[in-house]
Scaffold this motif. Sequence first.
Motif, mmCIF file in Angstrom:
data_model
loop_
_atom_site.group_PDB
_atom_site.id
_atom_site.type_symbol
_atom_site.label_atom_id
_atom_site.label_comp_id
_atom_site.label_asym_id
_atom_site.label_seq_id
_atom_site.Cartn_x
_atom_site.Cartn_y
_atom_site.Cartn_z
ATOM 1 N N LYS A 1 -5.582 12.711 -4.498
ATOM 2 C CA LYS A 1 -4.231 12.159 -4.396
ATOM 3 C C LYS A 1 -3.228 13.110 -5.045
ATOM 4 C CE LYS A 1 -1.397 8.173 -5.753
ATOM 5 N NZ LYS A 1 -1.356 6.827 -6.371
ATOM 6 N N ASP B 1 0.634 4.065 -2.922
ATOM 7 C CA ASP B 1 0.216 5.422 -2.584
ATOM 8 C C ASP B 1 1.302 6.450 -2.864
ATOM 9 O OD1 ASP B 1 -2.103 4.215 -1.747
ATOM 10 O OD2 ASP B 1 -1.678 4.402 0.395
ATOM 11 N N PHE C 1 0.830 -1.206 0.000
ATOM 12 C CA PHE C 1 0.000 0.000 0.000
ATOM 13 C C PHE C 1 0.865 1.257 0.000
ATOM 14 C CE2 PHE C 1 -3.966 -2.029 2.205
ATOM 15 C CZ PHE C 1 -4.180 -2.794 1.066
ATOM 16 N N GLU C 2 1.941 1.249 0.788
ATOM 17 C CA GLU C 2 2.827 2.415 0.853
ATOM 18 C C GLU C 2 3.405 2.739 -0.524
ATOM 19 O OE1 GLU C 2 5.825 1.715 3.725
ATOM 20 O OE2 GLU C 2 4.461 1.748 5.450
ATOM 21 N N TRP D 1 -4.679 4.833 -8.487
ATOM 22 C CA TRP D 1 -4.888 5.205 -7.090
ATOM 23 C C TRP D 1 -5.447 3.989 -6.354
ATOM 24 C CZ3 TRP D 1 -8.047 6.522 -11.064
ATOM 25 C CH2 TRP D 1 -9.415 6.298 -10.930
ATOM 26 N N ARG D 2 -5.489 4.100 -5.039
ATOM 27 C CA ARG D 2 -5.973 3.006 -4.201
ATOM 28 C C ARG D 2 -7.079 3.508 -3.283
ATOM 29 N NH1 ARG D 2 -5.121 1.259 0.951
ATOM 30 N NH2 ARG D 2 -3.655 2.973 1.310
ATOM 31 N N ASP D 3 -8.070 2.657 -3.069
ATOM 32 C CA ASP D 3 -9.127 2.938 -2.101
ATOM 33 C C ASP D 3 -9.339 1.658 -1.303
ATOM 34 O OD1 ASP D 3 -11.207 4.055 -0.663
ATOM 35 O OD2 ASP D 3 -12.715 3.762 -2.240
#
Length: 215
Positions: A132, A31, A27-28, A54-56
């Motif tokens: 973001k 992002d 995740f790091e 992007w991540r959600d």
Amino acid sequence: MSDSLETPLSKVKRGPNRAQYDKATAFEIMDASLMCHIGQTKNGQVFVTPTCHWRDGDYFYWHAHSKARNVKGPIDEPEKVCINISLLDGLVMARSAMHHSVNYRSVTLFGVPELIEDKTEKVRQFKIFLDKVSPGRWEYLRPISDSEIKATGLVRIKIDEASIKLRAEPPVDDPADNDWPVWAGVIPLNRSWGEGETDPIQSQTYPKANSPEAF
């Protein structure tokens, strides 16, 4: 539910000592980066498409024109795509040519894309993406139109099958070369954005956009 992203497909075969599989690290990296490369096949031909992402939560998203290959293709013919996200962190300067390297972080992600068609959810995700890049900018923009929403394809994959590889260390030379008379070490790569350049057709003066994060 396990936080490990390791599967038989994602297990790293070459250089396993640099591999990790935990969600938090993946995740790091996702992002901290803005661009990824999506690999897919079409009629036996491999295509790789660069795009922003992007991540959600536990889902990885990207968008494109609704008829674009990297949106439409996996939906018309459901199959796994392979996505790579990479960050270059520094040049590793060794005492011999063959021991030069780079410090980096990368994630390779696998999954079958899922098309998002709900209008409200699409708009919510578009805002997450813009936040973001420039937090708070969405509220100042001309509202997105129905035709824009329809023309933009949005897909996601569940983040549950991936591998991480990274290197963050000084040169690893042959012991016999440690006293060779040449500088050795790491040259870090520092990412930062420059001063905003105003659109030349803009006739009025406005505050410049919030500074984006350094991807």
